[in-house]
Scaffold this active site. Sequence first.
Site, PDB file in Angstrom:
ATOM      1  N   PHE A  26     -11.052  10.220   5.380  1.00  0.00           N
ATOM      2  CA  PHE A  26     -10.373   9.354   4.205  1.00  0.00           C
ATOM      3  C   PHE A  26     -10.560   7.710   4.450  1.00  0.00           C
ATOM      4  CE2 PHE A  26      -8.697  13.461   3.274  1.00  0.00           C
ATOM      5  CZ  PHE A  26      -8.627  13.579   1.993  1.00  0.00           C
ATOM      6  N   HIS A  27     -10.865   7.143   3.378  1.00  0.00           N
ATOM      7  CA  HIS A  27     -10.958   5.667   3.774  1.00  0.00           C
ATOM      8  C   HIS A  27     -10.809   4.940   2.502  1.00  0.00           C
ATOM      9  CE1 HIS A  27     -15.072   6.225   2.104  1.00  0.00           C
ATOM     10  NE2 HIS A  27     -14.978   5.250   1.735  1.00  0.00           N
ATOM     11  N   ARG A  28     -11.044   5.385   1.543  1.00  0.00           N
ATOM     12  CA  ARG A  28     -10.606   4.845  -0.076  1.00  0.00           C
ATOM     13  C   ARG A  28      -9.359   4.149  -0.043  1.00  0.00           C
ATOM     14  NH1 ARG A  28     -15.032   4.816  -3.243  1.00  0.00           N
ATOM     15  NH2 ARG A  28     -16.715   6.461  -2.634  1.00  0.00           N
TER      16      ARG A  28
END
Length: 374
Positions: free
Chosen positions: A218-220
């Site tokens: 996850f990075h957004r």
Amino acid sequence: MAIDSRRVTVAAMTFAPKSIAVVLGTRPEIIKLSEIVKLLGDAAWLIHTGQHYDPNLSGSFFDELSLPEPDVFLDVGGSSRGHQIGEATKRLDALFADHRPRAVVVQGDTNAVMAGSLAANAREITLAHIEAGLRSHDRAMPEEHNRVVADHLADLCCAPTQTNVDNLTSEGIEGERVVLTGNTIVEAVLELLPDESDRAALCEAHGVEPGRFVLSTFHRPENVDNPETYRTILEQLAGLDIPVLLPLHPRSVKRAQEHGLGDLLDQLTVTEPIGYRAFLGLEAESALLISDSGGVQEEASIVKRPLIVVRNSTERPEVIGTFAQRVLPGGDIADAANRILCDLGSVHDRLSKLGSPYGDGSASRRSLDALAAR
């Protein structure tokens, strides 16, 4: 429009040394442009904007992909989007004034793409956009603005799928400006995917059992910048009855610390970003993928693993309903995961028989032939 199945000849070999500026700045761009850079050989003038400046996200990838070090490093750093685009555009404009390339190649939807496109357009240099025509139709995504601008400025749009071609046509971008090429991710994965014994060693090194773990990323901003959203995602992952391996981008780690979510990270197997070859190996041995990454959506169709996409929208609809399903943060994450895990053998068997919608591994050659023809 159909992909030409004839053998592709790389006319790019006629390009003079350092005549094709390849502008990149992030891990996905390095991966997806790697074969293009190799095919260009001495013709490639490799310019790194420095958007991803952490060695784990950029520097080591050049070695892993057997690529030369960049000829130019702009070092714009991890500042605001406006600053990155403005500073990179200014520095690229100065470079192109001193050394005018025959063409500029950009890939995807990053700030480096926006800067490369603007700088090429300002100097009236031929612009080729690799991975053109993707649309989420979500104006809240900065990437959507970057990719739309690049497509409208590009002299050559290399579209991975017919869906992307149709998107471009609907915006008046058509004719010789558009070529259906497939996606360059296919050749990158096929070249770098570790064999079965190496994949088993990777699982052992990360303390997971082949076929018995979830691989998640996850990075957004839509997921990690909102404390409640991020908490919900981590709670859902931690509640699964199967180990979860979670390589985290430095920005995602920082946000978790700021949001006070360390207790949830402790319930997961959190690692630093993993090298691309190793990540592919773990993808191929996972039971299930859960991610907000666009690249993982593509890779899932090549390594044949089910994916839960946790996002408000996606610019890659080609895999939804086959390899992937999209959900919003909440109970649907665990529900969807458990449904897949309860029927895992059947799911894996079904996906193993499906072809990837992203082509046959010749996208880089087709893209360079199309560029040479112009």
